[in-house]
Design a protein around this motif. Sequence first.
Motif, PDB file in Angstrom:
ATOM      1  N   PHE A 148     -12.242   2.840 -17.785  1.00  0.00           N
ATOM      2  CA  PHE A 148     -12.466   2.333 -16.267  1.00  0.00           C
ATOM      3  C   PHE A 148     -11.584   1.617 -15.713  1.00  0.00           C
ATOM      4  CE2 PHE A 148     -13.664  -0.437 -12.819  1.00  0.00           C
ATOM      5  CZ  PHE A 148     -14.442   0.302 -12.190  1.00  0.00           C
ATOM      6  N   VAL A 149     -11.057   1.929 -14.238  1.00  0.00           N
ATOM      7  CA  VAL A 149      -9.863   1.480 -13.591  1.00  0.00           C
ATOM      8  C   VAL A 149     -10.283   1.581 -12.064  1.00  0.00           C
ATOM      9  CG1 VAL A 149      -8.495   3.523 -13.572  1.00  0.00           C
ATOM     10  CG2 VAL A 149      -7.332   1.402 -13.483  1.00  0.00           C
ATOM     11  N   PRO A 150     -10.007   0.157 -11.512  1.00  0.00           N
ATOM     12  CA  PRO A 150     -10.165  -0.036 -10.167  1.00  0.00           C
ATOM     13  C   PRO A 150      -8.882   0.476  -9.531  1.00  0.00           C
ATOM     14  CG  PRO A 150      -9.970  -2.162 -11.128  1.00  0.00           C
ATOM     15  CD  PRO A 150      -9.980  -1.024 -12.186  1.00  0.00           C
ATOM     16  N   LEU A 151      -9.173   0.943  -8.284  1.00  0.00           N
ATOM     17  CA  LEU A 151      -7.826   1.457  -7.714  1.00  0.00           C
ATOM     18  C   LEU A 151      -7.674   0.995  -6.097  1.00  0.00           C
ATOM     19  CD1 LEU A 151      -5.172   3.189  -6.873  1.00  0.00           C
ATOM     20  CD2 LEU A 151      -6.804   5.015  -6.426  1.00  0.00           C
ATOM     21  N   VAL A 152      -6.744   0.122  -5.845  1.00  0.00           N
ATOM     22  CA  VAL A 152      -6.848  -0.274  -4.354  1.00  0.00           C
ATOM     23  C   VAL A 152      -5.597   0.390  -3.672  1.00  0.00           C
ATOM     24  CG1 VAL A 152      -6.693  -2.339  -2.840  1.00  0.00           C
ATOM     25  CG2 VAL A 152      -7.765  -2.535  -5.060  1.00  0.00           C
ATOM     26  N   ILE A 153      -5.835   0.850  -2.521  1.00  0.00           N
ATOM     27  CA  ILE A 153      -4.880   1.438  -1.532  1.00  0.00           C
ATOM     28  C   ILE A 153      -4.663   0.361  -0.618  1.00  0.00           C
ATOM     29  CG2 ILE A 153      -3.958   3.221   0.042  1.00  0.00           C
ATOM     30  CD1 ILE A 153      -5.812   4.963  -1.544  1.00  0.00           C
ATOM     31  N   SER A 154      -3.362  -0.506  -0.395  1.00  0.00           N
ATOM     32  CA  SER A 154      -3.316  -1.644   0.386  1.00  0.00           C
ATOM     33  C   SER A 154      -2.408  -1.069   1.426  1.00  0.00           C
ATOM     34  CB  SER A 154      -2.484  -2.515  -0.366  1.00  0.00           C
ATOM     35  OG  SER A 154      -3.573  -3.074  -1.462  1.00  0.00           O
ATOM     36  N   LEU A 155      -2.855  -0.886   2.819  1.00  0.00           N
ATOM     37  CA  LEU A 155      -1.973  -0.618   3.981  1.00  0.00           C
ATOM     38  C   LEU A 155      -1.498  -1.741   4.579  1.00  0.00           C
ATOM     39  CD1 LEU A 155      -4.622   2.027   5.169  1.00  0.00           C
ATOM     40  CD2 LEU A 155      -2.728   2.456   3.729  1.00  0.00           C
ATOM     41  N   THR A 156      -0.185  -1.672   4.573  1.00  0.00           N
ATOM     42  CA  THR A 156       0.513  -3.022   5.031  1.00  0.00           C
ATOM     43  C   THR A 156       0.868  -2.884   6.421  1.00  0.00           C
ATOM     44  OG1 THR A 156       2.585  -2.344   3.896  1.00  0.00           O
ATOM     45  CG2 THR A 156       1.131  -3.861   2.643  1.00  0.00           C
ATOM     46  N   LYS A 157       1.197  -3.847   7.174  1.00  0.00           N
ATOM     47  CA  LYS A 157       1.749  -3.853   8.666  1.00  0.00           C
ATOM     48  C   LYS A 157       0.781  -3.252   9.598  1.00  0.00           C
ATOM     49  CE  LYS A 157       6.395  -3.401   6.327  1.00  0.00           C
ATOM     50  NZ  LYS A 157       7.613  -2.861   6.485  1.00  0.00           N
ATOM     51  N   CYS A 158      -0.496  -3.367   9.196  1.00  0.00           N
ATOM     52  CA  CYS A 158      -1.533  -2.943   9.985  1.00  0.00           C
ATOM     53  C   CYS A 158      -1.525  -3.588  11.383  1.00  0.00           C
ATOM     54  CB  CYS A 158      -2.636  -2.944   9.531  1.00  0.00           C
ATOM     55  SG  CYS A 158      -2.936  -1.766   8.261  1.00  0.00           S
ATOM     56  N   ASP A 159      -0.896  -4.884  11.504  1.00  0.00           N
ATOM     57  CA  ASP A 159      -0.880  -5.811  12.528  1.00  0.00           C
ATOM     58  C   ASP A 159      -0.051  -5.084  13.705  1.00  0.00           C
ATOM     59  OD1 ASP A 159       0.805  -6.378  10.714  1.00  0.00           O
ATOM     60  OD2 ASP A 159       1.459  -8.130  11.758  1.00  0.00           O
ATOM     61  N   LEU A 160       0.921  -4.162  13.253  1.00  0.00           N
ATOM     62  CA  LEU A 160       1.919  -3.576  14.186  1.00  0.00           C
ATOM     63  C   LEU A 160       1.474  -2.355  14.542  1.00  0.00           C
ATOM     64  CD1 LEU A 160       5.196  -3.461  11.860  1.00  0.00           C
ATOM     65  CD2 LEU A 160       4.352  -5.354  13.690  1.00  0.00           C
ATOM     66  N   LEU A 161       0.059  -1.743  14.347  1.00  0.00           N
ATOM     67  CA  LEU A 161      -0.557  -0.590  14.773  1.00  0.00           C
ATOM     68  C   LEU A 161      -1.485  -1.052  16.074  1.00  0.00           C
ATOM     69  CD1 LEU A 161      -1.635   1.163  11.651  1.00  0.00           C
ATOM     70  CD2 LEU A 161       0.301   1.655  12.610  1.00  0.00           C
TER      71      LEU A 161
END
Length: 294
Positions: A148-161
């Motif tokens: 088992f492995v958890p995976l996180v996709i971290s979307l940075t700079k969302c404050d600029l969107l």
Amino acid sequence: MNIVMLGHSQAGKTTYMALMYGTLNSGSYGFEVLCQDRAQHKHLLRAAQAVLRGDYPPPTDHRQVYDLKLRHGLSDLVDFRWRDHRGGALTERSTSQQSADLRRDLLAADALVVFVDAYELIATPRGARKVRTLMAPITAALADRTTFVPLVISLTKCDLLGEDHDTGRLNSAFDPLINAVRQSPYVYGTIVELACGPRPRNIVGPVLFCLYWAIAKRAEELDNEIESAMQQAAMYQAQNHLMGRWLAAWRGEPHPGHSAAEMLGRAQAQYAQLEPLIEPGQKLEELLDELPVF
């Protein structure tokens, strides 16, 4: 627990690491992260304070490793190693030592945190190409997982969107990876939108998502061990009568009453390890409840 953090240069990994440590080292949400290395502790806190003033650290130019501990109240919950790969390791030739380290870490990882510059992804064609390049080694590493492995996709700079950005369009870039994860019984993933700056947002999400699964796994193991010990105690107690004690003595086996007491003691010791995990596990479930999962 080994957590591997990767993403292209300028994706915000170094900034996130500083803010995450600064936020959780202060005991936010009742949890505390401690760095085993005093020099790294001071460096991360200084970097976090600088980010909150709007002064961002330079991109990482080499592979960083941090030995950390998660605490809740007075209880030590998880020791974890956080590996931060510099962006160049994703594109260098396979003979590069950095690339070799990356492949090894991906295969051995207990959790993966992938950083993507959300603003670049939406605003430029180059951003989409970089995401495809980033997903290739991750998908390859996950394909043969049997643990088992958890995976996180971290979307940075969302404050600029802006507040009204198209989340669906943003997330669709990861559809091939998400679909592959959904086909695997060994991977559990989430996407977290981050703001890593003077007004940080969702900073604790990626790290606590990973650590939650480590706590849950340990709690499940202890629960199974307690149940097994209790079943054995009941079995020995059922043999704790005159004939059962005589048969045990004749066979050279321990007294069934003593064996039952030993199993009960083992169950009690295991519960003493489990009990400190229950409250923080429940609190983490509440904190992470709103994260999308795939």
